[in-house]
Design a protein around this motif. Structure first.
Motif, PDB file in Angstrom:
ATOM      1  N   THR A  44     -60.041 -51.675  -3.742  1.00  8.86           N
ATOM      2  CA  THR A  44     -60.130 -52.065  -5.109  1.00  8.86           C
ATOM      3  C   THR A  44     -60.081 -50.572  -5.743  1.00  8.86           C
ATOM      4  O   THR A  44     -59.181 -50.347  -6.703  1.00  8.86           O
ATOM      5  CB  THR A  44     -61.134 -52.745  -5.507  1.00  8.86           C
ATOM      6  OG1 THR A  44     -61.225 -53.902  -4.833  1.00  8.86           O
ATOM      7  CG2 THR A  44     -61.127 -53.288  -6.981  1.00  8.86           C
ATOM      8  N   ARG A  45     -60.753 -49.677  -5.432  1.00  4.34           N
ATOM      9  CA  ARG A  45     -60.808 -48.646  -5.938  1.00  4.34           C
ATOM     10  C   ARG A  45     -59.418 -47.632  -5.970  1.00  4.34           C
ATOM     11  O   ARG A  45     -58.971 -46.984  -6.832  1.00  4.34           O
ATOM     12  CB  ARG A  45     -62.061 -47.534  -5.376  1.00  4.34           C
ATOM     13  CG  ARG A  45     -63.219 -48.165  -5.693  1.00  4.34           C
ATOM     14  CD  ARG A  45     -64.338 -47.232  -5.641  1.00  4.34           C
ATOM     15  NE  ARG A  45     -64.440 -46.602  -4.384  1.00  4.34           N
ATOM     16  CZ  ARG A  45     -65.224 -47.172  -3.178  1.00  4.34           C
ATOM     17  NH1 ARG A  45     -65.948 -48.486  -3.657  1.00  4.34           N
ATOM     18  NH2 ARG A  45     -65.159 -46.516  -2.031  1.00  4.34           N
ATOM     19  N   ARG A  46     -59.082 -47.693  -4.634  1.00  4.95           N
ATOM     20  CA  ARG A  46     -57.497 -47.266  -4.482  1.00  4.95           C
ATOM     21  C   ARG A  46     -56.455 -47.851  -5.374  1.00  4.95           C
ATOM     22  O   ARG A  46     -55.435 -47.064  -6.142  1.00  4.95           O
ATOM     23  CB  ARG A  46     -57.230 -47.029  -2.983  1.00  4.95           C
ATOM     24  CG  ARG A  46     -57.911 -46.397  -2.131  1.00  4.95           C
ATOM     25  CD  ARG A  46     -57.360 -46.017  -0.698  1.00  4.95           C
ATOM     26  NE  ARG A  46     -57.625 -47.159  -0.093  1.00  4.95           N
ATOM     27  CZ  ARG A  46     -58.388 -47.685   0.757  1.00  4.95           C
ATOM     28  NH1 ARG A  46     -59.375 -46.694   0.692  1.00  4.95           N
ATOM     29  NH2 ARG A  46     -58.659 -48.919   1.466  1.00  4.95           N
ATOM     30  N   SER A  85     -66.517 -53.223  -5.421  1.00  3.95           N
ATOM     31  CA  SER A  85     -67.033 -51.909  -4.694  1.00  3.95           C
ATOM     32  C   SER A  85     -65.955 -51.749  -3.406  1.00  3.95           C
ATOM     33  O   SER A  85     -66.233 -50.589  -2.838  1.00  3.95           O
ATOM     34  CB  SER A  85     -68.471 -52.092  -4.305  1.00  3.95           C
ATOM     35  OG  SER A  85     -68.561 -53.172  -3.094  1.00  3.95           O
ATOM     36  N   ALA A 117     -56.908 -49.300  -8.221  1.00  4.54           N
ATOM     37  CA  ALA A 117     -57.134 -48.976  -9.581  1.00  4.54           C
ATOM     38  C   ALA A 117     -56.484 -47.481  -9.847  1.00  4.54           C
ATOM     39  O   ALA A 117     -56.006 -47.216 -10.812  1.00  4.54           O
ATOM     40  CB  ALA A 117     -58.707 -48.800 -10.048  1.00  4.54           C
ATOM     41  N   ASN A 118     -56.899 -46.504  -8.931  1.00  9.49           N
ATOM     42  CA  ASN A 118     -56.314 -45.025  -8.948  1.00  9.49           C
ATOM     43  C   ASN A 118     -54.868 -45.015  -8.988  1.00  9.49           C
ATOM     44  O   ASN A 118     -54.193 -44.391  -9.934  1.00  9.49           O
ATOM     45  CB  ASN A 118     -57.081 -44.172  -7.847  1.00  9.49           C
ATOM     46  CG  ASN A 118     -58.490 -43.665  -7.934  1.00  9.49           C
ATOM     47  OD1 ASN A 118     -59.065 -43.981  -8.976  1.00  9.49           O
ATOM     48  ND2 ASN A 118     -59.149 -43.799  -6.980  1.00  9.49           N
ATOM     49  N   ASP A 142     -59.347 -52.912   3.829  1.00 11.74           N
ATOM     50  CA  ASP A 142     -60.538 -51.656   3.675  1.00 11.74           C
ATOM     51  C   ASP A 142     -60.410 -51.068   4.970  1.00 11.74           C
ATOM     52  O   ASP A 142     -60.543 -49.785   4.773  1.00 11.74           O
ATOM     53  CB  ASP A 142     -62.054 -52.335   3.380  1.00 11.74           C
ATOM     54  CG  ASP A 142     -62.536 -51.676   2.068  1.00 11.74           C
ATOM     55  OD1 ASP A 142     -61.779 -51.102   1.302  1.00 11.74           O
ATOM     56  OD2 ASP A 142     -63.800 -51.600   1.986  1.00 11.74           O
ATOM     57  N   ALA A 168     -63.158 -50.162  -1.227  1.00 17.29           N
ATOM     58  CA  ALA A 168     -62.577 -48.993  -1.310  1.00 17.29           C
ATOM     59  C   ALA A 168     -61.123 -49.353  -1.556  1.00 17.29           C
ATOM     60  O   ALA A 168     -60.412 -48.468  -2.602  1.00 17.29           O
ATOM     61  CB  ALA A 168     -62.641 -48.223  -0.025  1.00 17.29           C
ATOM     62  N   ASP A 210     -58.467 -50.498 -14.754  1.00 19.08           N
ATOM     63  CA  ASP A 210     -60.082 -50.631 -14.562  1.00 19.08           C
ATOM     64  C   ASP A 210     -60.196 -51.422 -13.322  1.00 19.08           C
ATOM     65  O   ASP A 210     -59.335 -52.088 -12.706  1.00 19.08           O
ATOM     66  CB  ASP A 210     -60.699 -51.009 -15.633  1.00 19.08           C
ATOM     67  CG  ASP A 210     -60.419 -52.480 -16.061  1.00 19.08           C
ATOM     68  OD1 ASP A 210     -59.546 -53.115 -15.294  1.00 19.08           O
ATOM     69  OD2 ASP A 210     -60.946 -53.026 -17.152  1.00 19.08           O
ATOM     70  N   LEU A 211     -61.467 -51.471 -12.692  1.00 20.07           N
ATOM     71  CA  LEU A 211     -61.844 -51.884 -11.589  1.00 20.07           C
ATOM     72  C   LEU A 211     -61.867 -53.280 -11.619  1.00 20.07           C
ATOM     73  O   LEU A 211     -60.972 -54.283 -10.808  1.00 20.07           O
ATOM     74  CB  LEU A 211     -63.109 -51.630 -11.071  1.00 20.07           C
ATOM     75  CG  LEU A 211     -63.208 -50.342 -10.563  1.00 20.07           C
ATOM     76  CD1 LEU A 211     -64.917 -50.118 -10.375  1.00 20.07           C
ATOM     77  CD2 LEU A 211     -62.641 -50.031  -9.246  1.00 20.07           C
TER      78      LEU A 211
END
Length: 515
Positions: A62-64, A58, A66-67, A179, A60, A72-73
């Motif tokens: 990690t999400r960046r 969760s 991934a994008n 983060d 941020a 995938d996460l």
């Protein structure tokens, strides 16, 4: 925290207790659970039904990640942790985290350094107990292979109950810090601005300068004469202004080549490997056999202040004018040429002159005058061929000649000699003097916790190059502000092993500073 001893190096995370931010505590607890069994793997994160991995997934950052990489996460989370271990942990911390989490980050460097294959395999076994056993039984060889001064080998009980927990809490702290600072993944830039291996990159940059190894001691204060003090940490890593400006340029998505003299010893090989990992073209390097790699000894204090002692080994490692002439086509074909005073004065003057061979379509010339030459002054002809001189005030003293030193007065003298723009880096920003001389452009940097870092100026130079390419060679207040923000990013992220920013990091900081 910087690890340096079993009873002192781990203290910050061990003693912080309930004062730790909640995010750090939750992440540390997750990592402690994920070290068991096969360690931290993407498959394990995908199969998690207990929620153990949710704090990591969760983030941020990690999400960046991934994008940016279209992952995938779970894959992004593992890659992010690997980056953090590699770049943000120090010395024994990296070795312990890599082994107990079963990451394999140091597998290739250990193999390259001569650690036997069966040892590296055992270090990343599925069973945590086997990984611990291998770590402890090969504690000193593993540290020696990575040129790390080891702390005393802990007992098995101390490793399990104290050392591992301290390391994983420090790793959690660094993940949470990414983060906070909106960095995402340290070595990553957006896919539309990332390093490229062909002409599709945003621009072409050639750097002519030095490549050395930095031996960095982190300390609270410098010892008085005839005394000693304990260091908070130590690292051995590639450095040099030329090398760091090349890496900084590549981080900004520029197709970057480095022209430097590099030995063929193990430290020289480590320099080349590092450049290639950072997407810097190494085909223009001059490899020097039977020579010793130059070193810089850096004493770095907690807020970023540092002093350095250079051993350039100029008798063996020397970039001559003929070496640059042999690469004249690559220089002439670049958009920006970055040159540092790390090369001999004659080499610098001939390099700058070569850049002007094509008067109709020549590269922009950015010069860094550090360390100032002690043997002679730079010629007036060379000064007149410099588009941007990026300097600290103390580096301008040789240009004061016999008058009292005053930066503004020296700036006007340099412009009179033909320097197009002087970017004088000062505490908290940049003063830009340009021809024709009118008002000084004073650009404040976004605030940073740390006063400066050794790579702040390198980040400024690379960002200046990127913005001049993006803006068709036009210098403006916006260009200066973006470059100054890059400098501030490097200072803000100073505790990291390599704090050179990406475009996203710079834009995020500028956006946040305007709120």
């Amino acid at each position: 925290m910087r690890a340096c001893g079993r009873k002192t190096g781990w203290r910050r995370m061990l003693d912080s207790g309930d004062s730790q931010p909640e995010k750090v505590r939750v992440l540390a607890n997750s990592l402690e659970k994920l070290r068991t069994h096969g360690g931290l793997t993407a498959d394990r994160l995908r199969a998690d039904r207990t929620g153990v991995s949710s704090p990591l997934l969760s983030l941020a950052a990690t999400r960046r990640y991934a994008n940016v990489h279209e992952l995938d996460l779970p894959d992004a989370a593992v890659a992010l942790v690997c980056d953090c271990v590699r770049d943000d942990l120090y010395d024994s911390q990296r070795i312990v985290a890599d082994a107990v989490l079963g990451l394999g980050v140091l597998g290739q460097p250990l193999t390259d350094a001569g650690i036997e294959a069966h040892v590296t395999r055992a270090l990343y076994e599925l069973a945590l107990g086997r990984r611990r056993e291998t770590l402890l039984s090969h504690w000193h060889p593993l540290h020696a292979a990575l040129s790390v001064a080891p702390i005393p080998a802990p007992s098995d009980r101390y490793l399990r109950g104290t050392t591992e927990l301290a390391v994983l809490r420090e790793l959690a702290y660094q993940l949470a810090r990414r983060d906070i600072y909106s960095v995402g993944a340290k070595n990553v830039v957006r896919t539309d601005t990332g390093p490229a291996s062909d002409n599709s990159a945003r621009g072409r940059v050639v750097v002519v300068g030095g490549a050395v190894m930095d031996a960095t001691f982190r300390t609270k204060q410098l010892p008085a004469p005839e005394t000693s003090t304990e260091a908070l940490g130590f690292s051995l890593s590639p450095g040099g202004k030329g090398l760091m400006q090349a890496v900084a340029s590549a981080r900004l998505g520029l197709h970057t080549s480095l022209v430097a003299a590099v030995a063929t010893d193990r430290f020289g090989d480590a320099i080349v490997d590092y450049l290639e990992r950072e997407h810097v073209d190494t085909s223009l390097l001059k490899r020097v056999p039977n020579a010793d790699t130059p070193f810089t000894g850096v004493f770095q204090q907690q807020l970023g202040d540092s002093i350095a002692v250079n051993w350039r080994n100029e008798k063996q490692i020397r970039l001559e004018s003929r070496d640059v002439f042999d690469r004249r086509e690559e220089l002439a074909g670049s958009d920006v040429l970055l040159v540092t005073f790390e090369v001999p004065r004659d080499t610098l003057e001939d390099t700058v002159a070569l850049a002007h061979d094509r008067s109709d379509d020549r590269p922009i010339v950015i010069v860094t005058p550090g360390q100032p030459y002690t043997d002679d002054e730079v010629s007036a002809d060379t000064l007149a061929q410099i588009d941007y001189l990026v300097a600290h005030a103390w580096e301008l003293e040789p240009f004061a000649r016999h008058s009292a030193f005053d930066p503004d007065s020296v700036a006007r003298t340099l412009l009179a000699f033909g320097v197009k723009t002087l970017c004088l880096l000062v505490t908290g920003g940049c003063n830009a003097y340009s021809r024709p001389m009118r008002d000084v452009l004073r650009v404040a940097a976004p605030p940073a916790i740390y006063k400066e870092s050794s790579v702040a100026r390198d980040a400024f130079c690379a960002a200046l190059a990127a913005q001049l390419i993006d803006n068709e060679s036009k210098f403006s207040e916006d260009v200066a502000r973006w470059a100054t923000a890059a400098m501030s990013c490097a200072a803000s992220d100073f505790p990291r092993r390599n704090s050179l920013p990406t475009r996203r990091r710079i834009n995020d900081l500028l956006e946040a500073s305007q709120l």
